[in-house]
Design a protein around this motif. Structure first.
Motif, mmCIF file in Angstrom:
data_model
loop_
_atom_site.group_PDB
_atom_site.id
_atom_site.type_symbol
_atom_site.label_atom_id
_atom_site.label_comp_id
_atom_site.label_asym_id
_atom_site.label_seq_id
_atom_site.Cartn_x
_atom_site.Cartn_y
_atom_site.Cartn_z
ATOM 1 N N UNK A 54 0.068 55.731 39.673
ATOM 2 C CA UNK A 54 -1.120 56.455 40.108
ATOM 3 C C UNK A 54 -1.309 57.669 39.227
ATOM 4 N N UNK A 55 -2.408 57.667 38.498
ATOM 5 C CA UNK A 55 -2.778 58.804 37.656
ATOM 6 C C UNK A 55 -3.637 59.764 38.475
ATOM 7 N N UNK A 56 -3.691 61.041 38.079
ATOM 8 C CA UNK A 56 -4.491 62.017 38.824
ATOM 9 C C UNK A 56 -5.946 61.577 38.958
ATOM 10 N N UNK A 87 2.286 58.859 37.951
ATOM 11 C CA UNK A 87 3.482 58.751 38.781
ATOM 12 C C UNK A 87 3.713 57.269 39.039
ATOM 13 N N UNK A 88 4.918 56.819 38.770
ATOM 14 C CA UNK A 88 5.261 55.411 38.923
ATOM 15 C C UNK A 88 6.084 55.240 40.205
ATOM 16 N N UNK A 89 5.657 54.278 41.010
ATOM 17 C CA UNK A 89 6.284 54.013 42.300
ATOM 18 C C UNK A 89 6.877 52.613 42.324
ATOM 19 N N UNK A 90 8.007 52.501 42.976
ATOM 20 C CA UNK A 90 8.644 51.220 43.217
ATOM 21 C C UNK A 90 8.254 50.746 44.612
ATOM 22 N N UNK A 91 8.123 49.431 44.762
ATOM 23 C CA UNK A 91 7.720 48.881 46.059
ATOM 24 C C UNK A 91 8.448 47.573 46.321
ATOM 25 N N UNK A 100 7.662 60.697 37.686
ATOM 26 C CA UNK A 100 6.567 61.064 36.788
ATOM 27 C C UNK A 100 6.836 60.578 35.375
ATOM 28 N N UNK A 101 5.849 59.953 34.786
ATOM 29 C CA UNK A 101 5.877 59.570 33.372
ATOM 30 C C UNK A 101 4.705 60.273 32.683
#
Length: 122
Positions: free
Chosen positions: A39-41, A93-97, A117-118
């Motif tokens: 998810x980018x801003x 921001x990279x999220x694991x699911x 955050x990347x």
């Protein structure tokens, strides 16, 4: 219930590489498909890649195909996202699911990690 913890984010120059890790706890980890979202801003969260419970099913966002590789090590309860040739537009921001990956390629989201955050500089 699966609990997920991401790591490996950071700041990298365009063209560089990062490897994200998603460490899972709980006896059901190996029975869940694992996905990476970002998810980018100001933008909606999007599915980047997903890995089925075995090595036979993986899906990728078109814009990362050929650059990102998702893999999993069930013995270590860990899923990785190798990101090469990074671009500024990969900043997010990279999220694991932990969810379900259907034969059709559709993914149903479940439990989330806290995100990492990347940032890719130009």
């Amino acid at each position: 219930q699966v609990q997920l913890v991401e790591s490996g984010g950071g700041l990298v120059q365009a063209g560089g590489s990062l490897r994200l890790s998603c460490a899972g706890s709980g006896s059901t980890f190996s029975r869940r498909a694992i996905a990476w979202y970002r998810q980018a801003p100001g933008k909606q969260r999007e599915l980047v890649a997903a890995h089925g419970t075995s090595g036979f099913k993986m899906i990728y966002l078109d814009s990362v195909k050929g650059r990102f590789t998702i893999s999993r090590d069930n013995a270590e309860n860990t899923v990785y996202l190798q990101m090469n040739s990074l671009k500024p537009e990969d900043t997010a921001v990279y999220f694991c699911n932990a969810g379900t990956l259907f034969v059709s390629g559709a993914y149903s989201a479940g439990a989330w990690g806290q995100g990492t955050q990347v940032t890719v500089s130009s």
